[in-house]
Write a protein that holds these residues in place. Structure first.
Motif, mmCIF file in Angstrom:
data_model
loop_
_atom_site.group_PDB
_atom_site.id
_atom_site.type_symbol
_atom_site.label_atom_id
_atom_site.label_comp_id
_atom_site.label_asym_id
_atom_site.label_seq_id
_atom_site.Cartn_x
_atom_site.Cartn_y
_atom_site.Cartn_z
ATOM 1 N N TYR A 28 -90.679 39.133 67.221
ATOM 2 C CA TYR A 28 -91.730 39.000 65.644
ATOM 3 C C TYR A 28 -90.939 37.437 65.265
ATOM 4 C CZ TYR A 28 -93.022 44.314 66.631
ATOM 5 O OH TYR A 28 -93.343 45.514 66.582
ATOM 6 N N GLN A 60 -96.032 40.520 53.442
ATOM 7 C CA GLN A 60 -97.307 41.229 54.794
ATOM 8 C C GLN A 60 -98.418 41.687 53.974
ATOM 9 O OE1 GLN A 60 -95.489 43.004 58.594
ATOM 10 N NE2 GLN A 60 -93.153 42.232 57.897
ATOM 11 N N TYR A 77 -93.548 35.426 62.363
ATOM 12 C CA TYR A 77 -94.475 35.556 61.336
ATOM 13 C C TYR A 77 -95.592 33.747 61.121
ATOM 14 C CZ TYR A 77 -91.389 39.589 59.997
ATOM 15 O OH TYR A 77 -91.480 40.529 59.429
ATOM 16 N N ILE A 93 -98.729 36.731 55.425
ATOM 17 C CA ILE A 93 -98.254 36.223 56.243
ATOM 18 C C ILE A 93 -98.771 37.962 57.294
ATOM 19 C CG2 ILE A 93 -96.718 34.816 55.443
ATOM 20 C CD1 ILE A 93 -94.564 37.278 55.918
ATOM 21 N N ARG A 94 -98.380 37.058 58.666
ATOM 22 C CA ARG A 94 -98.681 38.292 59.720
ATOM 23 C C ARG A 94 -97.545 38.108 60.729
ATOM 24 N NH1 ARG A 94 -101.461 36.992 64.376
ATOM 25 N NH2 ARG A 94 -102.849 34.823 64.196
ATOM 26 N N ARG A 95 -97.487 39.754 60.626
ATOM 27 C CA ARG A 95 -95.544 39.573 61.684
ATOM 28 C C ARG A 95 -96.870 39.138 63.980
ATOM 29 N NH1 ARG A 95 -91.245 44.374 62.011
ATOM 30 N NH2 ARG A 95 -94.089 45.866 62.914
ATOM 31 N N LEU A 97 -90.413 39.211 53.053
ATOM 32 C CA LEU A 97 -91.194 39.447 53.165
ATOM 33 C C LEU A 97 -92.383 40.095 53.949
ATOM 34 C CD1 LEU A 97 -89.131 38.444 56.479
ATOM 35 C CD2 LEU A 97 -90.860 36.879 55.796
#
Length: 394
Positions: free
Chosen positions: A188, A169, A190, A174-176, A165
């Motif tokens: 959070y 990021q 994802y 990907i982003r939270r 993760l």
């Protein structure tokens, strides 16, 4: 150099003099610096103090990616404007890379294993109609996530999932997203980040200089030591990063400024009227330099820390023991929010005036009606701060 002029200048550059009222959150962050988050109220308090932005407005900006909470400088999470997403991710990439290297050395993890897990996680998020939390990802990924046993628990990495993760990021894959859309908590999910904010920014000399350029526009005058604290760069890399900026020294100090700001500073005068702001203890007015004593009057350096052990003084602290009250850049008091009474409890270093009471009232209403509490960080709670509240009230 008059200390009150330096403080007032820093407050002016931070927009704490009312000059940014009504400005959008992204522009505030571009002009005053990235805001540290850690699951507390600091971003909301900072944007309210500078621009009087409501929580709903800030949350809407998060939802539409005008601003976002990302791992960045020193691998720490900050709230950044969209214009800086790529820069923030690149300067923050060293932290997950270092965690992976440590896991390879001590936990028997391999780069190939984590890269395959990255592919698995990306595919899972690509096929999901909603954000997935870590537990849901772990369950769906099955045997692709490996338990790292007792050795992993001792090192704070219980499975291979956080390693993947972290890499995904900083790569911008990907982003939270906060579960309830708020910045002042740490739950959070994802999602895939499409299109990714990562582009062609990869030359680290360029990256470090761009971070230095921003830093000295937010924090100048500041020293190389201050910049190293913020950036996490080595002495050699920090010196190399600032060289193209042609910073000029402030006479009689180790502080540096861009030439255009030095000219503006020379003609700057300290406002005659107070200009108060109630801020989190990790607000940029402090944390960009992390040199607390520069904000204290001589008479306040030896003030006892409320609720601390005998002999502890404000001048001996690396960080404020509570939230900050500032006036034209001077650390002028402390405050906390008491959820039992829904009131701000505070201690001012000197006399109160009508302007201070008005600022306290406005901030109290904002916290009570829009935030519900003013936590310093994710684990802060009414119970954990009870002694600080009692000491301030006393």
């Amino acid at each position: 150099m008059a200390t009150d002029k330096l403080r007032a200048w820093w407050a002016h550059r931070q927009g704490l003099d009312g000059s940014l009222r009504g400005t959008a959150a992204a522009e505030v962050l571009e002009r005053t610096g990235w805001m540290r988050s850690v699951g507390g109220s600091a971003p909301y308090l900072g944007l309210f103090a500078r621009a009087r932005l409501d929580r709903a407005t800030v949350d809407a900006d998060v939802a539409r990616l005008a601003i976002h909470e990302l791992p960045s400088a020193r691998g720490c999470t900050y709230v950044l404007p969209a214009a800086d997403f790529e820069l923030g991710l690149v300067v923050g990439a060293g932290a997950p890379a270092g965690e992976l290297a440590a896991a390879e050395k001590y936990l028997g993890v391999t780069q190939a294993e984590i890269e395959q897990l990255c592919v698995t996680v990306s595919d899972l998020l690509e096929g999901s109609a909603e954000p997935l939390g870590p537990a849901a990802i772990k369950e769906a990924a099955g045997s692709a996530v490996r338990d790292l046993g007792e050795a992993g628990r001792k090192r704070g990495t219980t499975t291979t999932l956080p390693l993947a993760l972290g890499l995904l990021q900083v790569r911008g894959d990907i982003r939270r997203v906060p579960v309830n859309g708020r910045l002042d908590q740490q739950r959070y999910g994802y999602v895939r980040w499409t299109p990714s904010p990562r582009g062609g920014l990869s030359d680290m000399d360029t990256v470090r200089t761009e971070l230095a350029r921003r830093y000295f526009s937010w924090a100048a005058p500041a020293s190389l030591k201050h910049f190293r604290w913020f950036s996490g760069f080595t002495a050699a890399n920090a010196k190399k990063a600032v060289a193209p900026l042609e910073l000029v020294p402030l006479d009689g100090t180790d502080l540096l400024m861009p030439k255009d700001l030095a000219e503006e500073f020379a003609g700057f005068t300290v406002p005659s009227k107070p200009s108060y702001a109630l801020l989190a203890g990790i607000d940029g007015i402090h944390l960009l330099h992390r040199d607390l004593i520069r904000l204290l009057d001589d008479a306040d350096v030896e003030r006892p820390v409320p609720g601390a052990r005998p002999g502890e003084t404000l001048g001996g602290q690396a960080d404020p023991p509570c939230h900050l009250i500032v006036d034209r850049g001077r650390f002028a008091g402390l405050w906390e929010f008491d959820t039992d009474t829904n009131k701000i409890v505070y201690k001012v270093f000197g006399d109160e005036d009508a302007a201070l009471r008005e600022t306290i009232s406005e901030t109290e209403e904002f916290v009570r009606d829009r935030l519900g509490d003013a936590r310093s960080f994710s684990l802060d709670s009414p119970k954990s701060r009870a002694s600080r509240v009692a000491a301030l009230r006393a």
